[in-house]
Design a protein around this motif. Structure first.
Motif, short mmCIF file in Angstrom:
data_model
loop_
_atom_site.label_atom_id
_atom_site.label_comp_id
_atom_site.label_asym_id
_atom_site.label_seq_id
_atom_site.Cartn_x
_atom_site.Cartn_y
_atom_site.Cartn_z
N MET A 299 0.84 -1.21 0.00
CA MET A 299 0.00 0.00 0.00
C MET A 299 0.87 1.26 0.00
SD MET A 299 -3.05 -1.23 2.51
CE MET A 299 -4.01 0.26 2.38
N LYS A 721 -7.96 5.49 -4.53
CA LYS A 721 -9.04 4.49 -4.60
C LYS A 721 -8.52 3.10 -4.98
CE LYS A 721 -12.69 5.87 -6.98
NZ LYS A 721 -13.32 6.50 -8.18
N THR A 722 -7.28 3.05 -5.40
CA THR A 722 -6.75 1.78 -5.94
C THR A 722 -5.44 1.43 -5.22
OG1 THR A 722 -5.72 3.10 -7.67
CG2 THR A 722 -7.79 2.04 -8.22
N LEU A 725 -3.82 -4.50 -4.30
CA LEU A 725 -3.88 -5.31 -5.52
C LEU A 725 -5.28 -5.86 -5.79
CD1 LEU A 725 -0.45 -7.14 -5.49
CD2 LEU A 725 -1.07 -4.96 -6.50
N MET A 726 -6.21 -5.61 -4.87
CA MET A 726 -7.59 -5.95 -5.18
C MET A 726 -8.10 -5.05 -6.31
SD MET A 726 -10.30 -7.66 -4.78
CE MET A 726 -10.58 -8.53 -3.25
N ASP A 727 -7.72 -3.78 -6.24
CA ASP A 727 -8.22 -2.82 -7.22
C ASP A 727 -7.17 -2.41 -8.26
OD1 ASP A 727 -10.97 -2.38 -6.40
OD2 ASP A 727 -10.10 -1.60 -4.55
N PHE A 728 -5.90 -2.53 -7.88
CA PHE A 728 -4.84 -2.19 -8.83
C PHE A 728 -4.53 -3.45 -9.63
CE2 PHE A 728 -0.48 -1.64 -10.22
CZ PHE A 728 -0.48 -0.33 -10.67
N PHE A 729 -4.75 -3.38 -10.92
CA PHE A 729 -4.72 -4.58 -11.77
C PHE A 729 -3.28 -5.01 -12.09
CE2 PHE A 729 -5.35 -6.15 -16.36
CZ PHE A 729 -5.43 -7.46 -15.96
N LEU A 730 -2.91 -6.16 -11.59
CA LEU A 730 -1.64 -6.80 -11.94
C LEU A 730 -2.01 -8.14 -12.56
CD1 LEU A 730 1.08 -5.50 -11.23
CD2 LEU A 730 1.23 -7.01 -9.28
N HIS A 792 -13.88 -2.98 -17.77
CA HIS A 792 -15.21 -3.42 -18.25
C HIS A 792 -16.19 -2.25 -18.31
CE1 HIS A 792 -14.32 -7.75 -16.65
NE2 HIS A 792 -13.59 -7.41 -17.67
N TRP A 793 -16.18 -1.44 -17.26
CA TRP A 793 -17.23 -0.43 -17.24
C TRP A 793 -16.99 0.69 -18.24
CZ3 TRP A 793 -19.09 4.40 -16.68
CH2 TRP A 793 -18.32 5.38 -16.07
N GLN B 184 -19.07 -12.42 -13.43
CA GLN B 184 -18.20 -11.49 -14.12
C GLN B 184 -17.34 -10.80 -13.09
OE1 GLN B 184 -19.78 -8.97 -17.20
NE2 GLN B 184 -18.19 -7.42 -16.92
N ARG B 186 -13.32 -8.53 -12.66
CA ARG B 186 -12.32 -7.78 -13.42
C ARG B 186 -11.08 -8.62 -13.68
NH1 ARG B 186 -11.83 -2.74 -9.48
NH2 ARG B 186 -11.74 -4.53 -8.06
N LYS B 187 -10.80 -9.53 -12.76
CA LYS B 187 -9.55 -10.29 -12.83
C LYS B 187 -9.63 -11.42 -11.81
CE LYS B 187 -7.61 -7.50 -9.22
NZ LYS B 187 -6.44 -7.06 -8.56
N ASN B 258 -15.22 0.64 -7.45
CA ASN B 258 -14.23 0.71 -8.52
C ASN B 258 -14.61 -0.14 -9.73
OD1 ASN B 258 -12.56 2.54 -7.28
ND2 ASN B 258 -11.28 0.97 -6.32
N ARG B 259 -15.55 -1.04 -9.56
CA ARG B 259 -15.97 -1.87 -10.70
C ARG B 259 -16.87 -1.09 -11.64
NH1 ARG B 259 -15.86 -4.41 -6.13
NH2 ARG B 259 -14.30 -6.04 -5.92
N PHE B 264 -24.29 0.65 -14.73
CA PHE B 264 -23.48 -0.40 -15.37
C PHE B 264 -23.72 -1.75 -14.68
CE2 PHE B 264 -19.33 -2.60 -14.60
CZ PHE B 264 -19.17 -3.17 -15.85
#
Lengths: 806, 284
Positions: A299, A721-722, A725-730, A792-793, B184, B186-187, B258-259, B264
């Motif tokens: 974090m 907000k990110t 790693l739940m929200d930060f895409f790796l 996606h969104w 669905q 995101r990852k 965040n999704r 949506f």
């Protein structure tokens, strides 16, 4: 010679030199968990330091009360700006000519900013101590939008700079303005735009993201009060620069500082900068007389140490009706956060953003970049790229696509019309660079053929018709990119960091029995230098790569260099390695001639030996020469076989590539699927094809992350907000598609072995390829531009806004 | 990311665990797989002074398919759900759903009990248990108590379980007909943007029973009685499916994160629910 004598081919193969897919020598220890990272360093009596961080993005720090914290068992000290001020260390210089608070000096400017440093006997006690420090904040209005930051009545973020109209890079036009950096000919460009057949105009945003190396940043500082020597282990991409900067900041003589970068678990630019944790650890070690370790958690890393990108690039591109580009204009608003801590060469506050004419012959261009302060974390590092080259490549590759829409033309054809031609190299770009070599048309045609471009377009057109008939809800996108990188910083005449010239170095010692050690000023963070630099040397001096040890990262033993980032290791240190190897060979030639009792000019180099011209059976191998160098008195020649080379490159290198991404998009859910990804790279001479392929796989995967989901997002209050790693895409193996790699080879004419560097190309080329695929899928329905990351969104919203949900 | 100091208990039977729980009251929590609780403790958002690790309690583990009832011990891992051949045969929807939870490392440790008991709206098992009409078995100082999965969830992290109770197992009738768990995300490792569990039985071209539940689309799992009821008695043609989807979407109340925003999520929920229903019908 007889039948048993190895052939030249066999001897060449035995060296495992240039072009060999030699297995990485590093992997034996990494795959067995035997790496030695900074957090593996344990010393007797070692203490642990960690930060109290600001929960607010902008606030005045009214009071810090450490009383309760100091009662926590194991807590020894709580450092604040007041403690550092007498040492002049409460602020520190940034690599970008700005200064940054080491610990909050009266206010905080971003969430996660370092407020106090708790020193304890272990990290658990430090964590309890952090909880017990009471900080009184007074919240201030938050600015997270760089455009609003420049409003006349915007809050003053940097009170320390109030009234200063001159910054490190010229005049400041507003209290939250850092610099305006310009390149090209503004007047001529605007005149071309005014009279052009066609002008496409668009805002291209490259969002804020983060390099997020698997190992976060950290260090161990150990001040030996007996001999006055400071040893600093850390995750440093540039250990020598850290030593010099540490000496300049602390006043400790440079010979009394030893900086060691042990194994580093990925850097990607995140580990170039100087962070408060290093300064605080050093101070804490001086104060306590004990080693002090500081290690970020995930974090901390995402929230506080260097981010990347955050460039708002307003573009205008002019062309004839036939599609010949006549001019390019770009104005960028660059969000630098609370301090300007970009890691760019000093004269380039916007890095090499002026490579934004890309692969195209554009006669006139203008670039202006305004740097702006906001209440976000500082950084702006080159995340697997060479100083804003990713931003530049994304900008031009989006503008080309938008121009193609404007012209109603195929985007592959538009590129073909405008590529710099092979015979135009070396090519002077409108924004001031001299491209060394390239053959873009050959690469482009090879790429288009490999994916059956015509067939894909046909399939796409059929898909659009089927979609319109209601037979499918999936669209097909074909993402094209032809990128040109500028790497290998760089010529000392125009590239320095804090006045440190960006040369690099190699020192070689040949051992009497025909093996060797070479030390370099760079430091691998996963690039495989111990493998590839040995290969360069093997081909230069004729000793097997397996007999050559490569050592980096210890400033007491390695020659001075500026480190590893911006794909500079191969172009600069790799060149130094070759040049030092040639010095070895020159001495070896004299020794061989003496041993063979002929004149120096009568022997010639043959793979691993010097042989008498016309009598190849009379030779001395490099191993034999090495033994003689040490053990035989040779008149007029000093004993020993060593060489050192400091290489100041005459120019940058310009790797390029053609990437094509084929993507399926579900318009109802925004979910994408990469059907095909083709990556053709031209990095000049290829040292180790397997490592190149690995670099491409890794870099394209990071590009996938950035383009399709990875971001550092803030809310209006400046909250990250990110931050996990739940929200930060790796991406994991699951999200990572299959890649097809390919290459052409156009050597650099000025590099000793013709190599250009490859580590960052896949990130530079990958991001626009993915993003262009998304855009291309919706082109038939009228999409011009949308912003990354294409999660996606956002994809769903694009479809929604285009009326595709009925 | 270091939790505050806590005492660690590792009892070997349920009564010992209950005794510790009773002794320390609000200061104690039981630990199953820890995927929700440990991060909360590390973030110091949960201060637990006594952590009672249940992993040594053998009676909380195991899967039985006995007659018409499936019983799963609370400490059974997601991996064990995937790996159990009897369960895969008797209730394949569990395997399908468990395979969509996080990644193998998480599934080796994550448990059914922890997943259902905690009341995290992002967890997949609660919606699935509601779809299956499961019963949760709780043990407390006053003895045992059964609660229907459909009655268990009150709000995010708020459930019918009392602080001094432990959820020991879940049971449900062996499901019949077609099934689907559609999710669905995101990852890998993410919670659902939208997920839906469906069980459908068909006889003679007509739907005889349907159960539809959704994950992470409200602050609790949502079992839509109406959505199932709409399908029953129909041929499950496009009209009936559309009506079921509408009924299910009407029952959810997603929040922005965040999704993505609510609009949506509702749209995607509709798509995911439709796909789950269609897939379940195709298997019925």
């Amino acid at each position: 010679m007889n039948d048993l004598t190895p052939s030249r081919e066999e001897r060449t193969e035995n060296l495992k030199g240039l072009g060999c897919s030699r297995k990485r020598v590093e992997d034996a220890r990494f795959t067995q968990g035997k790496g030695n990272y900074v957090d593996d360093i344990k010393m007797p009596g070692m203490l642990f330091g960690d930060f109290v961080r600001s929960p607010y993005a902008h606030a005045r720090v009214k009071n810090i009360n450490s009383e309760e914290a100091l009662k926590v068992p194991g807590v020894l000290a709580v450092l604040t700006a007041k403690d550092l001020e007498p040492l002049g260390l409460h602020w520190m210089p940034t690599l970008a000519g700005d200064k940054q608070m080491v610990l909050a000096d009266g206010k905080v400017l971003f969430q996660g900013q370092e407020v106090a440093f708790v020193v304890a006997t272990d990290r658990y006690a430090a964590a309890d101590g952090i909880e017990a420090v009471e900080v009184e904040y007074e919240e201030l209005p938050v600015v997270v939008d760089p455009f609003k930051a420049l409003d006349p009545d915007a809050p003053v973020l940097r009170e320390d700079l109030e009234g200063q109209t001159e910054g490190a890079h010229g005049p400041r036009k507003h209290h939250n303005h850092i610099f305006l950096w310009e390149a090209g000919d503004k007047e001529a460009t605007e005149s071309v735009l005014a009279s052009a057949d066609v002008v496409a105009e668009e805002m291209v945003y490259y969002h804020r993201t983060h390099p997020c190396p698997l190992e976060p940043c950290g260090c161990v500082a150990s001040m030996d009060k007996v001999n006055g020597k400071l040893t600093l282990w850390g995750t440093f991409q540039a250990p020598h620069a850290v030593r010099t900067v540490a000496s300049l900041i602390s006043g400790i003589a440079e010979h009394n500082i030893r900086v060691i970068s042990p194994d580093i678990g990925g850097g990607f630019g995140n580990k170039v900068g100087v962070y408060p944790g290093y300064v605080c650890s050093i101070v804490a070690s001086i104060v306590t007389g004990k080693p002090v370790k500081w290690i970020e958690d995930r974090m901390d890393n995402l929230m506080a140490t260097a981010f990347a990108r955050d460039y708002w690039m307003k573009g205008k591109i002019a062309a004839t009706k036939e599609g010949k580009i006549t001019g390019l204009w770009c104005h960028t608003t660059a969000d630098h956060g609370g301090f300007d801590a970009c890691a760019d060469p000093t004269k380039f506050p916007a890095g090499f953003m002026n490579i934004c004419t890309g692969s195209y012959d554009i006669p006139v261009a203008y670039l202006g970049v305004d740097g702006v302060y906001t209440n976000k974390a500082p950084g702006g590092v080159a995340y697997r790229c060479s100083f804003r080259v990713t931003e530049a490549a994304y900008f031009i590759e989006r503008m080309i696509e938008i121009l193609a829409i404007e012209l109603n033309m195929d985007a592959a054809e538009l590129r073909r019309i405008n590529f710099i031609k092979k015979e135009q190299f070396p090519y002077q770009s409108a924004l001031g660079w001299e491209y060394d070599s390239g053959d873009y048309h050959t690469a482009w045609e090879k790429a288009l053929k490999a994916v059956d471009y015509e067939g894909l377009r046909k399939e796409q057109a059929e898909r659009v018709e089927a979609f319109k008939r209601g037979e499918t809800r999936k669209l097909l996108g074909i993402g094209l990119t032809h990128f040109t990188e500028i790497v290998g910083a760089g010529p000392v005449k125009n590239c320095d960091i804090l006045g440190l010239g960006m040369f690099d170095s190699c020192e070689i010692r040949i051992h009497p029995t025909g093996s060797a050690i070479a030390r370099l000023g760079t430091i691998s963070q996963g690039q495989g230098h111990a493998t590839t630099f040995a290969q360069i040397l093997a081909s230069e001096i004729g000793l097997p790569a397996d007999s050559i040890t490569i050592e980096e990262g210890d400033t007491d033993t390695a020659p001075y260099g500026l480190g590893t980032y911006g794909s500079r290791s191969t172009p600069v240190a790799g060149a130094a390695t070759a040049m030092a190897g040639r010095k070895i060979r020159a001495k070896a030639q004299m020794i061989a001639a003496y041993l063979l009792e002929v004149h120096d000019d009568d022997v010639e180099w043959d793979v691993d030996r010097f042989a008498v011209k016309g009598a190849p059976e009379r030779f001395k191998t490099m191993a034999e020469i090495a033994f003689a160098a040490y053990n035989q008195a040779i008149p007029g020649i000093e004993p020993g076989l060593e060489a050192v080379s400091y290489y100041d490159p005459p120019n940058m290198t310009y790797p390029f590539g053609a990437y094509i991404c084929v993507m399926e998009i579900d318009v109802d859910t925004g979910v994408h699927e990469i059907r095909q990804f083709y990556a053709l790279d031209d990095c000049g001479t290829r040292i180790n094809p397997m490592i190149i392929e690995g670099q491409v796989h890794g870099g394209v995967t990071e590009a996938l992350a950035i383009a399709m989901g990875q971001e550092i997002a803030y809310d209006e209050m400046g909250n990250v907000k990110t931050g996990t790693l739940m929200d930060f895409f790796l991406p994991t193996a699951w999200e990572t598609p299959n890649y097809t790699t390919d290459h052409t080879t156009t050597p650099s004419p000025h590099h000793p072995i013709g190599a250009k560097g490859v580590g960052e190309s896949p990130n530079v080329g990958g991001v626009p390829a993915f993003s262009n695929a998304v855009h291309d899928a919706f082109r038939a329905f009228g999409l011009r531009q949308s912003h990354m990351p294409h999660d996606h969104w956002r994809i769903w919203k694009t479809a929604h806004d285009l009326g595709l949900h009925g | 990311m270091i939790p505050a100091r806590f005492e660690y208990h590792r009892p070997s039977d349920v009564s010992a665990a209950l005794a510790i729980l009773t002794e320390h009251g609000d200061d104690a929590r039981v630990l199953a797989g820890g995927h929700s609780l440990i991060p909360m403790m590390k973030l110091r958002m949960a201060a637990i002074e006594h952590l009672i690790d249940l992993q040594d309690i053998a009676e909380l583990k195991g899967i039985s398919v006995d007659g018409g009832t499936i019983t799963i011990g609370a400490m059974t891992t997601q991996h064990e759900l995937i790996d159990n051949a009897d369960l895969a045969k008797a209730a394949p929807i569990l395997r399908e759903a468990a395979l969509q939870i996080a990644d193998p490392q998480v599934r080796y440790v994550g448990t059914v009990g922890g997943n259902v008991a905690n009341g995290d709206p992002g967890n997949d098992m609660p919606g699935l248990m509601q779809c299956l009409g499961a019963t949760f078995h709780l043990v407390g100082p006053g003895g045992t108590r059964d609660v229907a999965a459909r009655d268990y969830y009150e709000a995010a992290y708020m459930t019918d379980r009392e602080d001094d109770e432990i959820l020991v197992s879940v049971s449900f009738p062996v499901p019949e007909g077609g099934y689907a768990y559609e999710k669905q995300k995101r990852k890998i490792g993410d919670y659902a943007t939208a997920a839906c569990a469906v069980q459908v039985t068909m006889a003679g071209g007509s739907c005889t029973a349907a159960s539809i539940a959704m994950t992470n689309l409200s602050d609790t799992p949502i079992w839509s009685k109406d959505a199932g009821a709409v399908l029953v008695g129909t041929d499950c043609g496009p009209g009936a499916i559309g009506a079921a989807v509408d009924a299910a979407v009407a029952a959810i109340d997603p929040t922005e994160d965040n999704r993505g925003p609510v609009e949506f999520k509702k749209h995607v929920a509709g798509v995911v629910i439709r796909r789950a229903i269609e897939r379940a019908i195709s298997r019925a």
